[in-house]
Every structure is written in structure tokens, then in C-alpha cells.
Scaffold this motif. Structure first.
Motif, PDB file in Angstrom:
ATOM      1  N   UNK A  72       0.839  -1.205   0.000  1.00 53.30           N
ATOM      2  CA  UNK A  72       0.000   0.000   0.000  1.00 53.30           C
ATOM      3  C   UNK A  72       0.867   1.246   0.000  1.00 53.30           C
ATOM      4  N   UNK A  73       1.893   1.261   0.832  1.00 54.17           N
ATOM      5  CA  UNK A  73       2.811   2.399   0.910  1.00 54.17           C
ATOM      6  C   UNK A  73       3.557   2.585  -0.418  1.00 54.17           C
ATOM      7  N   UNK A  74       4.039   1.477  -0.981  1.00 54.40           N
ATOM      8  CA  UNK A  74       4.753   1.547  -2.261  1.00 54.40           C
ATOM      9  C   UNK A  74       3.826   2.036  -3.373  1.00 54.40           C
ATOM     10  N   UNK A  75       2.607   1.510  -3.418  1.00 49.81           N
ATOM     11  CA  UNK A  75       1.648   1.899  -4.453  1.00 49.81           C
ATOM     12  C   UNK A  75       1.311   3.378  -4.349  1.00 49.81           C
ATOM     13  N   UNK A  76       1.173   3.870  -3.134  1.00 46.16           N
ATOM     14  CA  UNK A  76       0.882   5.291  -2.937  1.00 46.16           C
ATOM     15  C   UNK A  76       2.028   6.149  -3.477  1.00 46.16           C
ATOM     16  N   UNK A  77       3.264   5.759  -3.180  1.00 41.29           N
ATOM     17  CA  UNK A  77       4.431   6.515  -3.663  1.00 41.29           C
ATOM     18  C   UNK A  77       4.523   6.454  -5.186  1.00 41.29           C
ATOM     19  N   UNK A  78       4.271   5.279  -5.761  1.00 40.50           N
ATOM     20  CA  UNK A  78       4.322   5.139  -7.218  1.00 40.50           C
ATOM     21  C   UNK A  78       3.198   5.940  -7.880  1.00 40.50           C
ATOM     22  N   UNK A  79       2.056   6.001  -7.225  1.00 42.80           N
ATOM     23  CA  UNK A  79       0.956   6.811  -7.746  1.00 42.80           C
ATOM     24  C   UNK A  79       1.310   8.293  -7.684  1.00 42.80           C
ATOM     25  N   UNK A  80       1.909   8.721  -6.573  1.00 41.40           N
ATOM     26  CA  UNK A  80       2.332  10.111  -6.431  1.00 41.40           C
ATOM     27  C   UNK A  80       3.340  10.498  -7.515  1.00 41.40           C
ATOM     28  N   UNK A  81       4.151   9.533  -7.941  1.00 34.55           N
ATOM     29  CA  UNK A  81       5.144   9.769  -8.990  1.00 34.55           C
ATOM     30  C   UNK A  81       4.564   9.606 -10.394  1.00 34.55           C
ATOM     31  N   UNK A  82       3.277   9.261 -10.479  1.00 35.82           N
ATOM     32  CA  UNK A  82       2.617   9.125 -11.769  1.00 35.82           C
ATOM     33  C   UNK A  82       2.941   7.833 -12.503  1.00 35.82           C
ATOM     34  N   UNK A  83       3.427   6.822 -11.785  1.00 37.06           N
ATOM     35  CA  UNK A  83       3.805   5.563 -12.425  1.00 37.06           C
ATOM     36  C   UNK A  83       2.708   4.509 -12.409  1.00 37.06           C
TER      37      UNK A  83
END
Length: 94
Positions: A72-83
């Protein structure tokens, strides 16, 4: 009692190999601004999506062997980066 030296154990050799692999992956990913865990998540998601599977974060956690909270934490960061784009499941109110 004396310790008899027979060379490195298989466990030690696997540990060394895993560390060398991790360092090589980290070096390759650094210019992209990705961590090893982020890469694992992206690569797994890519493979699953190519197979026609739209996994939940729980399914992605099970597939990667990572903890669900960490995914969940990784997905949130990747979403914030637009990936990645996370899509809410209408059946799950969380």
C-alpha cells in the motif's frame, strides 16, 4: 574443541550472492529513482496486467511476497510519482 574449516557454507554463499544481486539492482535502478521494492511491484504489476489480471493490492502483496501494508505504501508513492493509477474497488469501502 577445534573448529575444522571446510570453506564457505552454502547458506553463506547464497547470502553473498543475494547481496551482490541487490547491490547490482540498486545501482541499475538509482538513475530511475526507483527502489528495489518499487521495481518488484512495478514488474509484477506489469506481468499480471499483460496476463489480463487486474490485481488488488492484497493480490499483489501475495504475488510479490511483500507485506500488504508495505505494498500500500509503495503503491501510494508510485501513484504520487505518476507511475501507477490505483482504482478503488466499489465493493470495498476502505
Amino acid at each position: 574443541m577445534a573448529i575444522v574449516e571446510h570453506g564457505p557454507t552454502p547458506g553463506y554463499l547464497v547470502w553473498r550472492l543475494a547481496n551482490k544481486w541487490r547491490v547490482a539492482v540498486d545501482r541499475a535502478l538509482a538513475p530511475l529513482g526507483l527502489t528495489h521494492a518499487q521495481y518488484v511491484l512495478l514488474a509484477s504489476l506489469y506481468g499480471l496486467r499483460r496476463a489480463g489480471i487486474s490485481p488488488s493490492q492484497r493480490e499483489l502483496a501475495d504475488h510479490t511476497g511483500l507485506e500488504a501494508l508495505y505494498v500500500s505504501k509503495l503503491a501510494r508513492a508510485l501513484e504520487d510519482d505518476g507511475l501507477v493509477e490505483r482504482v478503488r474497488d466499489p465493493r470495498d469501502s476502505r
